[in-house]
Write an enzyme that holds these catalytic residues in place. Structure first.
Site, short mmCIF file in Angstrom:
data_model
loop_
_atom_site.label_atom_id
_atom_site.label_comp_id
_atom_site.label_asym_id
_atom_site.label_seq_id
_atom_site.Cartn_x
_atom_site.Cartn_y
_atom_site.Cartn_z
N LEU A 285 0.83 -1.21 0.00
CA LEU A 285 0.00 0.00 0.00
C LEU A 285 0.86 1.26 0.00
CD1 LEU A 285 -2.99 -1.01 2.32
CD2 LEU A 285 -2.80 -1.20 -0.17
N SER B 224 6.34 1.94 -10.48
CA SER B 224 5.99 1.85 -11.90
C SER B 224 6.07 3.17 -12.68
CB SER B 224 4.56 1.30 -12.04
OG SER B 224 3.63 2.26 -11.57
N THR C 102 7.49 -5.15 -18.56
CA THR C 102 7.14 -4.03 -19.44
C THR C 102 7.94 -4.03 -20.73
OG1 THR C 102 7.30 -1.61 -19.58
CG2 THR C 102 8.82 -2.67 -18.09
N ASP C 103 7.40 -3.37 -21.74
CA ASP C 103 8.15 -3.23 -23.00
C ASP C 103 9.31 -2.25 -22.88
OD1 ASP C 103 6.73 -0.83 -22.87
OD2 ASP C 103 5.76 -1.04 -24.82
N GLU C 104 9.35 -1.46 -21.79
CA GLU C 104 10.40 -0.44 -21.67
C GLU C 104 11.79 -1.05 -21.55
OE1 GLU C 104 9.73 3.01 -19.39
OE2 GLU C 104 7.59 3.03 -19.77
N TYR D 226 13.65 3.33 -14.11
CA TYR D 226 12.54 2.36 -14.02
C TYR D 226 12.79 1.18 -14.94
CZ TYR D 226 8.05 0.25 -15.32
OH TYR D 226 7.06 -0.64 -15.63
N LYS E 116 13.40 -2.82 -14.07
CA LYS E 116 12.54 -3.92 -14.57
C LYS E 116 13.38 -4.90 -15.40
CE LYS E 116 8.66 -4.46 -14.25
NZ LYS E 116 7.81 -5.13 -13.21
N LEU F 107 -0.10 9.61 -17.93
CA LEU F 107 -0.62 10.60 -18.88
C LEU F 107 -2.16 10.63 -18.98
CD1 LEU F 107 0.03 12.75 -21.07
CD2 LEU F 107 -0.07 10.89 -22.74
N PRO G 124 -0.20 19.00 -19.30
CA PRO G 124 1.24 19.12 -19.56
C PRO G 124 1.72 18.08 -20.56
CG PRO G 124 0.86 18.09 -17.43
CD PRO G 124 -0.48 18.36 -18.01
N HIS H 263 13.82 10.92 -22.46
CA HIS H 263 12.49 10.49 -22.90
C HIS H 263 12.56 9.53 -24.11
CE1 HIS H 263 8.11 12.12 -23.58
NE2 HIS H 263 8.17 10.79 -23.46
P1 NAD Z 1 1.07 0.56 -9.83
O1 NAD Z 1 2.13 1.54 -9.49
O2 NAD Z 1 -0.30 1.07 -10.14
O3 NAD Z 1 0.90 -0.50 -8.66
C1 NAD Z 1 1.98 -1.08 -8.01
C2 NAD Z 1 1.48 -1.79 -6.76
O4 NAD Z 1 2.61 -2.41 -6.13
C3 NAD Z 1 0.84 -0.86 -5.74
O5 NAD Z 1 -0.34 -1.43 -5.23
C4 NAD Z 1 1.90 -0.75 -4.64
O6 NAD Z 1 1.36 -0.50 -3.37
C5 NAD Z 1 2.57 -2.10 -4.73
N1 NAD Z 1 3.95 -2.09 -4.24
C6 NAD Z 1 4.93 -1.19 -4.55
N2 NAD Z 1 6.05 -1.50 -3.87
C7 NAD Z 1 5.79 -2.60 -3.13
C8 NAD Z 1 6.56 -3.39 -2.25
N3 NAD Z 1 7.84 -3.10 -1.97
N4 NAD Z 1 5.98 -4.48 -1.68
C9 NAD Z 1 4.68 -4.79 -1.95
N5 NAD Z 1 3.90 -4.05 -2.77
C10 NAD Z 1 4.45 -2.98 -3.36
O7 NAD Z 1 1.66 -0.29 -11.03
P2 NAD Z 1 0.91 -0.87 -12.31
O8 NAD Z 1 0.84 0.16 -13.36
O9 NAD Z 1 -0.33 -1.56 -11.88
O10 NAD Z 1 1.99 -1.95 -12.78
C11 NAD Z 1 1.95 -3.29 -12.28
C12 NAD Z 1 3.05 -4.09 -12.94
O11 NAD Z 1 2.87 -4.09 -14.35
C13 NAD Z 1 4.45 -3.51 -12.70
O12 NAD Z 1 5.34 -4.57 -12.53
C14 NAD Z 1 4.75 -2.75 -13.97
O13 NAD Z 1 6.14 -2.70 -14.21
C15 NAD Z 1 4.03 -3.60 -15.00
N6 NAD Z 1 3.58 -2.90 -16.23
C16 NAD Z 1 2.83 -1.76 -16.13
C17 NAD Z 1 2.36 -1.16 -17.30
C18 NAD Z 1 1.50 0.08 -17.27
O14 NAD Z 1 1.23 0.66 -18.33
N7 NAD Z 1 1.03 0.52 -16.12
C19 NAD Z 1 2.66 -1.73 -18.54
C20 NAD Z 1 3.45 -2.88 -18.59
C21 NAD Z 1 3.88 -3.48 -17.41
O1 DAU Z 2 5.33 0.95 -21.77
C1 DAU Z 2 4.88 0.43 -20.56
C2 DAU Z 2 5.07 1.46 -19.48
O2 DAU Z 2 4.08 2.46 -19.69
C3 DAU Z 2 4.95 0.88 -18.07
O3 DAU Z 2 5.97 -0.04 -17.86
C4 DAU Z 2 5.02 2.00 -17.03
O4 DAU Z 2 4.81 1.45 -15.74
C5 DAU Z 2 3.93 3.01 -17.34
O5 DAU Z 2 4.02 4.09 -16.43
C6 DAU Z 2 4.05 3.52 -18.78
O6 DAU Z 2 5.26 4.33 -18.93
P1 DAU Z 2 5.23 5.72 -19.75
O7 DAU Z 2 6.34 6.55 -19.28
O8 DAU Z 2 5.11 5.45 -21.22
O9 DAU Z 2 3.80 6.28 -19.25
P2 DAU Z 2 3.32 7.75 -18.83
O10 DAU Z 2 1.84 7.71 -18.70
O11 DAU Z 2 4.12 8.28 -17.69
O12 DAU Z 2 3.70 8.62 -20.12
C7 DAU Z 2 3.14 8.33 -21.39
C8 DAU Z 2 3.73 9.32 -22.39
O13 DAU Z 2 3.23 10.63 -22.07
C9 DAU Z 2 5.24 9.43 -22.31
O14 DAU Z 2 5.76 9.66 -23.61
C10 DAU Z 2 5.48 10.67 -21.43
C11 DAU Z 2 4.29 11.54 -21.75
N1 DAU Z 2 3.79 12.40 -20.65
C12 DAU Z 2 3.56 11.85 -19.43
C13 DAU Z 2 3.10 12.60 -18.40
C14 DAU Z 2 2.86 11.99 -17.03
C15 DAU Z 2 3.54 13.75 -20.89
O15 DAU Z 2 3.72 14.24 -22.02
N2 DAU Z 2 3.07 14.49 -19.84
C16 DAU Z 2 2.86 14.00 -18.61
O16 DAU Z 2 2.44 14.76 -17.69
#
Ligand code: NAD
Ligand code: DAU
Length: 353
Positions: A39, A89, A134-136, A159, A163, A199, A214, A293
């Protein structure tokens, strides 16, 4: 026959983890689920209201960096599978505090691997350690090409590096100790319960409140967006039918520049909020670019299509519309997560806007 009945989900109170937990707990009443989540600011038990009283579900507040706790939990519950979602994340946060990402994403993952290895030693045949990634990790693409499962790793943010490191450890435990692992690397998710530091939910929140939107740099960076339910359906298919030791890319085949995406969001929200066409677009503000970026991410998910028959179910415009509707119908969720600490984070990142 695989025995998948006692499943540890980590990070199940976050965006993807809670979608996965709600989905799996409902779909598989014959399995027992334990959701372990620290949490952090990103974890929210409100995301789990629908299932919190369900008989096959239990929540435990705890940290994956706590090795003693993990050993106790593996002993107590005798888990047969792990669905590992817990992570730090957000790329922007990794730029200002990389060590938090090393701690949870690297150390936490290795702790989990170690606990699974210790408790499953000599009886690994019917177990699964599923690592959600993640694809990153693949780095950044130019105008052409797609990431495949064999694209060389080239992480470029703290990040992504954390990963990538966790992925390497997961594969190392498979090769060295025979741990039965599966991995998936997914593109950008969007949908309900998405924390408004990312975003799409950040812009939805700001459009509602008529605050600046932004856009980093010129808004030309490209992301490949997938509705979170489709990601979770893919995890379900890979978990049950994917091969041990394999990696599957998951993506929407749905590339958008950030500026085009935000304009589409503005267009849909003007209609839904009864505003003049073009009104919300005036909120678009170009701000300083994110350090390092990545220009473009795009996933080739053909292995998953071909081998396991998964494909995305939703067109982007429809998924975006559902997402906006969810935020407009759940103002109290948005209010709760944006009060308190969020304000400090927002002011530090974007100024007082
Ligand atoms: P999120 O940040 O919304 O959630 C992360 C969760 O992990 C939270 O509930 C947090 O409390 C918990 N957490 C963080 N540190 C912890 C710790 N030390 N011990 C236990 N719990 C902990 O993340 P998300 O966007 O739901 O991503 C989930 C997974 O999917 C991650 O591994 C992320 O790399 C991967 N992923 C995310 C995206 C995306 O677009 N969001 C895309 C591809 C992969
Ligand atoms: O590709 C998978 C990843 O996607 C996950 O592994 C990450 O956990 C997840 O956060 C996401 O990463 P990004 O950096 O791509 O997501 P974000 O929403 O932060 O940003 C999306 C795009 O928008 C990126 O090019 C940065 C831009 N951006 C983001 C924010 C927060 C802006 O232009 N303005 C903003 O305020």
């Amino acid at each position: 026959m695989l025995n998948l009945h006692r499943i540890l989900i980590t990070g199940g109170a976050g965006f993807i983890g809670s979608q996965l937990t709600r989905f799996m707990v409902t779909k598989y009443p014959q399995y027992q689920f334990v959701n372990l989540d620290a949490l952090t600011y990103a974890g929210n038990l409100e995301n789990l209201r629908e299932i919190e009283k369900t008989a096959n579900y239990e929540f435990i507040k705890g940290d994956i960096t706590d090795a003693v706790l993990l050993n106790e939990l593996f002993s107590k519950y005798d888990f047969t599978a792990v669905l590992h979602c817990a992570a730090e994340s957000h790329v922007d946060r990794s730029i200002s505090d990389p060590l938090a990402f090393v701690r949870t994403n690297v150390l936490g993952t290795v702790n989990l691997l170690q606990a699974a290895k210790t408790h499953w030693w000599g009886k690994m045949d019917d177990k699964i350690f599923y690592h959600i990634s993640t694809d990153e990790v693949y780095g950044s693409l130019g105008a052409e090409g797609l990431f495949t499962e064999s694209t060389a790793y080239d992480p470029r943010s703290p990040y992504a590096a954390s990963k990538a490191s966790s992925d390497h450890f997961v594969r190392a435990y498979h090769h060295t100790y025979g741990l039965p692992v599966k991995l998936s690397n997914c593109s950008n998710n969007y949908g309900p319960y998405h924390f408004p530091e990312k975003l799409i939910p950040l812009c939805i929140h700001n459009i509602i409140n008529r605050k600046p939107l932004p856009i980093y740099g010129k808004g030309e960076n490209v992301r490949d967006w997938l509705y979170v339910e489709d990601h979770v359906r893919a995890i379900d298919v890979i978990f049950h039918q994917g091969k041990i030791g394999e990696t599957y890319n998951i993506g929407g085949h749905n590339e958008w520049t950030n500026i085009a995406l935000v304009k589409e969001l503005c267009r849909q929200m003007d209609t839904k909020l009864g505003r003049q066409p073009g009104e919300s677009e005036q909120l678009i503000t170009f701000v300083k670019d994110r350090a390092g970026h990545d220009l473009r991410y795009a996933i080739d998910a053909s292995k998953l299509y071909r081998e396991l028959g998964w494909k995305p179910s939703l067109q982007f415009e429809e998924g975006l519309s559902r997402t906006i509707d969810w935020y407009l119908s759940n103002p109290e969720w948005l209010e709760h997560v944006t009060s308190g600490a969020y304000k400090g984070y927002y002011d530090k990142m974007y100024g007082d806007g």
